[in-house]
Design a protein around this motif. Sequence first.
Motif, PDB file in Angstrom:
ATOM      1  N   GLY A 347       0.834  -1.207   0.000  1.00 51.46           N
ATOM      2  CA  GLY A 347       0.000   0.000   0.000  1.00 51.46           C
ATOM      3  C   GLY A 347       0.865   1.252   0.000  1.00 51.46           C
ATOM      4  N   LYS A 348       1.893   1.236   0.847  1.00 54.10           N
ATOM      5  CA  LYS A 348       2.787   2.398   0.936  1.00 54.10           C
ATOM      6  C   LYS A 348       3.530   2.593  -0.394  1.00 54.10           C
ATOM      7  CE  LYS A 348       4.568   1.189   5.183  1.00 54.10           C
ATOM      8  NZ  LYS A 348       5.477   1.223   6.303  1.00 54.10           N
ATOM      9  N   GLN A 349       4.092   1.478  -0.891  1.00 57.42           N
ATOM     10  CA  GLN A 349       4.865   1.545  -2.147  1.00 57.42           C
ATOM     11  C   GLN A 349       4.039   2.063  -3.315  1.00 57.42           C
ATOM     12  OE1 GLN A 349       6.200  -2.455  -2.924  1.00 57.42           O
ATOM     13  NE2 GLN A 349       7.537  -2.443  -1.134  1.00 57.42           N
ATOM     14  N   GLU A 350       2.748   1.669  -3.342  1.00 50.54           N
ATOM     15  CA  GLU A 350       1.917   2.045  -4.498  1.00 50.54           C
ATOM     16  C   GLU A 350       1.310   3.439  -4.337  1.00 50.54           C
ATOM     17  OE1 GLU A 350      -0.784  -1.205  -5.380  1.00 50.54           O
ATOM     18  OE2 GLU A 350       0.862  -2.572  -5.805  1.00 50.54           O
ATOM     19  N   GLY A 351       1.627   4.123  -3.221  1.00 49.79           N
ATOM     20  CA  GLY A 351       1.247   5.530  -3.103  1.00 49.79           C
ATOM     21  C   GLY A 351       0.030   5.832  -2.238  1.00 49.79           C
ATOM     22  N   ALA A 352      -0.524   4.831  -1.565  1.00 42.27           N
ATOM     23  CA  ALA A 352      -1.619   5.119  -0.625  1.00 42.27           C
ATOM     24  C   ALA A 352      -1.003   5.786   0.612  1.00 42.27           C
ATOM     25  CB  ALA A 352      -2.336   3.834  -0.239  1.00 42.27           C
ATOM     26  N   LYS A 353      -1.813   6.624   1.291  1.00 38.90           N
ATOM     27  CA  LYS A 353      -1.275   7.369   2.428  1.00 38.90           C
ATOM     28  C   LYS A 353      -1.657   6.671   3.729  1.00 38.90           C
ATOM     29  CE  LYS A 353      -1.581  12.051   4.166  1.00 38.90           C
ATOM     30  NZ  LYS A 353      -2.455  13.201   4.087  1.00 38.90           N
ATOM     31  N   LEU A 354      -0.632   6.218   4.461  1.00 41.91           N
ATOM     32  CA  LEU A 354      -0.874   5.540   5.740  1.00 41.91           C
ATOM     33  C   LEU A 354      -1.102   6.615   6.809  1.00 41.91           C
ATOM     34  CD1 LEU A 354      -0.665   2.775   7.364  1.00 41.91           C
ATOM     35  CD2 LEU A 354       1.690   3.437   7.806  1.00 41.91           C
ATOM     36  N   VAL A 355      -2.287   6.632   7.426  1.00 41.82           N
ATOM     37  CA  VAL A 355      -2.564   7.703   8.391  1.00 41.82           C
ATOM     38  C   VAL A 355      -2.604   7.217   9.835  1.00 41.82           C
ATOM     39  CG1 VAL A 355      -3.667   9.301   6.781  1.00 41.82           C
ATOM     40  CG2 VAL A 355      -5.052   7.522   7.909  1.00 41.82           C
ATOM     41  N   TYR A 366       0.782 -12.473  17.565  1.00 45.21           N
ATOM     42  CA  TYR A 366       0.699 -11.946  16.196  1.00 45.21           C
ATOM     43  C   TYR A 366      -0.218 -10.726  16.122  1.00 45.21           C
ATOM     44  CZ  TYR A 366       2.529 -16.646  15.992  1.00 45.21           C
ATOM     45  OH  TYR A 366       3.259 -17.772  16.238  1.00 45.21           O
ATOM     46  N   TYR A 367       0.131  -9.722  16.920  1.00 43.52           N
ATOM     47  CA  TYR A 367      -0.718  -8.538  17.036  1.00 43.52           C
ATOM     48  C   TYR A 367      -0.344  -7.450  16.037  1.00 43.52           C
ATOM     49  CZ  TYR A 367      -2.430 -10.572  21.368  1.00 43.52           C
ATOM     50  OH  TYR A 367      -3.019 -11.398  22.281  1.00 43.52           O
ATOM     51  N   LEU A 368      -1.368  -6.847  15.439  1.00 46.55           N
ATOM     52  CA  LEU A 368      -1.153  -5.754  14.482  1.00 46.55           C
ATOM     53  C   LEU A 368      -1.933  -4.519  14.909  1.00 46.55           C
ATOM     54  CD1 LEU A 368      -1.485  -7.600  11.041  1.00 46.55           C
ATOM     55  CD2 LEU A 368       0.626  -6.820  12.148  1.00 46.55           C
ATOM     56  N   GLU A 369      -1.383  -3.356  14.573  1.00 42.20           N
ATOM     57  CA  GLU A 369      -2.115  -2.119  14.857  1.00 42.20           C
ATOM     58  C   GLU A 369      -3.289  -1.964  13.890  1.00 42.20           C
ATOM     59  OE1 GLU A 369       1.615   0.703  16.309  1.00 42.20           O
ATOM     60  OE2 GLU A 369       0.996   0.740  14.204  1.00 42.20           O
ATOM     61  N   PRO A 370      -4.427  -1.463  14.386  1.00 45.60           N
ATOM     62  CA  PRO A 370      -5.505  -1.103  13.450  1.00 45.60           C
ATOM     63  C   PRO A 370      -4.947  -0.047  12.489  1.00 45.60           C
ATOM     64  CG  PRO A 370      -6.287  -1.052  15.722  1.00 45.60           C
ATOM     65  CD  PRO A 370      -4.801  -1.217  15.787  1.00 45.60           C
ATOM     66  N   THR A 371      -5.091  -0.302  11.204  1.00 48.26           N
ATOM     67  CA  THR A 371      -4.381   0.473  10.176  1.00 48.26           C
ATOM     68  C   THR A 371      -5.368   1.141   9.218  1.00 48.26           C
ATOM     69  OG1 THR A 371      -2.500  -1.018  10.343  1.00 48.26           O
ATOM     70  CG2 THR A 371      -2.740   0.191   8.248  1.00 48.26           C
ATOM     71  N   ILE A 372      -5.090   2.398   8.891  1.00 50.52           N
ATOM     72  CA  ILE A 372      -5.942   3.085   7.899  1.00 50.52           C
ATOM     73  C   ILE A 372      -5.064   3.672   6.788  1.00 50.52           C
ATOM     74  CG2 ILE A 372      -7.610   4.934   7.458  1.00 50.52           C
ATOM     75  CD1 ILE A 372      -8.555   4.752  10.306  1.00 50.52           C
ATOM     76  N   PHE A 373      -5.458   3.381   5.557  1.00 49.73           N
ATOM     77  CA  PHE A 373      -4.880   4.037   4.378  1.00 49.73           C
ATOM     78  C   PHE A 373      -5.930   4.964   3.784  1.00 49.73           C
ATOM     79  CE2 PHE A 373      -1.936   0.347   4.146  1.00 49.73           C
ATOM     80  CZ  PHE A 373      -0.747   1.018   3.868  1.00 49.73           C
ATOM     81  N   VAL A 374      -5.520   6.171   3.393  1.00 47.04           N
ATOM     82  CA  VAL A 374      -6.437   7.046   2.661  1.00 47.04           C
ATOM     83  C   VAL A 374      -5.853   7.324   1.279  1.00 47.04           C
ATOM     84  CG1 VAL A 374      -7.280   8.078   4.800  1.00 47.04           C
ATOM     85  CG2 VAL A 374      -5.434   9.210   3.545  1.00 47.04           C
ATOM     86  N   ASP A 375      -6.659   7.999   0.467  1.00 49.46           N
ATOM     87  CA  ASP A 375      -6.276   8.290  -0.931  1.00 49.46           C
ATOM     88  C   ASP A 375      -5.921   7.000  -1.676  1.00 49.46           C
ATOM     89  OD1 ASP A 375      -6.663  10.856  -0.112  1.00 49.46           O
ATOM     90  OD2 ASP A 375      -4.540  11.413  -0.095  1.00 49.46           O
ATOM     91  N   VAL A 376      -6.641   5.953  -1.346  1.00 47.97           N
ATOM     92  CA  VAL A 376      -6.429   4.665  -2.026  1.00 47.97           C
ATOM     93  C   VAL A 376      -7.097   4.745  -3.407  1.00 47.97           C
ATOM     94  CG1 VAL A 376      -6.896   2.178  -1.905  1.00 47.97           C
ATOM     95  CG2 VAL A 376      -6.362   3.460   0.190  1.00 47.97           C
TER      96      VAL A 376
END
Length: 486
Positions: A347-355, A366-376
């Motif tokens: 997502g980051k590489q293809e230009g989406a904005k990780l907010v 195996y815990y992950l942070e709740p993640t949001i991408f905008v401008d996808v």
Amino acid sequence: MAPQIKYTKLFIDNEWVDSQSGKTFDTYNPHDGSVIASVAEGDKADVDLAVAAAKRAFHRNSEWRLLDASQRVKILNKFADLVTRDAQYIAELESLNNGMVMRMAQTLIASSDDHIRYIASLADKIQGSTIPVDGDMFAYTLKQPVGVCGLILPWNAPALMYLHKITTALSAGCTVVVKPAEQTPLTALYLTALLVEAGLPKGVINVVNGYGETAGVALTHHPDVAKISFTGSHEVGKLIQQAAGANNLKRVTLELGGKSPLVIMDDADLNVAVPVAAAGVFSNQGQICIAASRLYVHSKIYDKFIAAAIEHAKRIKVGDPREPTTMQGPQIDKGMMEKVLGYIEKGKQEGAKLVTGGKRIGTSGYYLEPTIFVDVKDDMTIAKEEIFGPVQSILKFDTLEEVIDRANATEFGLAAGIFTNDVNNALQFTKHVESGVVWVNTYLGTSIQAPFGGFKGSGLGRERGMDCVEHYLEVKTVAMAVAKKF
Ligand code: NAP
Ligand code: MG
């Protein structure tokens, strides 16, 4: 205290047995990666024995085939009583093996009492019809169980999937061989013991723990298996349909997840839409087939929505699934965690904005942070492939007409949703969106009375609802000549 593990073997012809090879595999706790138990590992030799037992139990003279349909209702209702009796234990076992937060596991197991009874109630309402065929004939249909069914389960909601598939097949009068997902065999084994306690005759249910590539393949290629019901990935779904056509033309029901669009119109109530959209993608760590993983937000409210969504995601409490205040537990295993992190990188590489989010939490489990991408954008990998993790992808749109076409521009079609206060928006969207379920001003809630399944690449057939048993039946037309006596 961790729940005691009572069953780890295969269940074949009413006996708990080791595998023919004597092999076992470990099953893990996703909270810390520790081994919970060693489980018997079945492969082709065990599947052959299990199918043979299920075939004997399906013989026309077997105890099961001679049982009145009303007795099948009674056995399944007794099973519901036993699931309710042991609900707390089953929820603990599910949480331990899958990482599901306890609150969710308890809710799902509690709801399964109604689910089992609903599906059981269909058993003695399976009826054909009389048909006014041409000529002096009396014609009617019989609806008969299809035969031995292979039920291949996923790991994301193992107990619920077991309950729906098994009770539907048994309500129809079939016999079954179950292959639980390799990651989560424990609730399937325990629930099988409850079915036996409920009085299910010998050989009607068989369980072969094992891997998809061995036990799963043996089941899907077995000439004496009449039907496969599968929930899991799109890729394996396609393999199963190919296997079904390879020899005896098995019937198949497939539930294959998706890339479900949720649309937020500019007149939506954001106080409801923001938390519901979050629940739609973060629940069960994002490991949900109907995840709202493409969130289309109208340009007029885009910035406001994003600010509220970030604030909401940051408040999600991630941690030990046994803690009553935990909202998000661990991903199922290391492989899935890494797969989700891989999508985040992409997502980051293809230009989406990780907010917000984007990282693993801690080093244990195996815990992950709740993640949001905008401008996808629609052509990015995170907008096209099923991530199956806590990743919300937000895309901007301007008109309903545009967003319907974008929502449909996917190979999938399991679920969809729209938030709007304009009934015409709701009517247009629900009519034109290509998906098996579509929600208006809500998301995620399903019921046993309503059919569930996908359009397009999301699957074949439907589970739940009044017609669910039909997928386990054959229709036989009987035509009799009426003798001319007068
Ligand atoms: P999967 O491979 O599709 O597993 C589902 C079930 O099918 C498991 O019991 C699996 O056995 C079995 N299986 C695998 N290959 C098979 C084959 N060739 N023939 C017969 N059975 C076979 O899913 P996964 O690997 O666990 O998860 C991968 C992705 O699938 C996820 O990232 C997600 O996108 C999707 N998924 C969707 C759902 C859903 O609800 N629709 C559920 C789970 C996963 P094993 O235990 O050995 O894998
Ligand atoms: Mg797998």
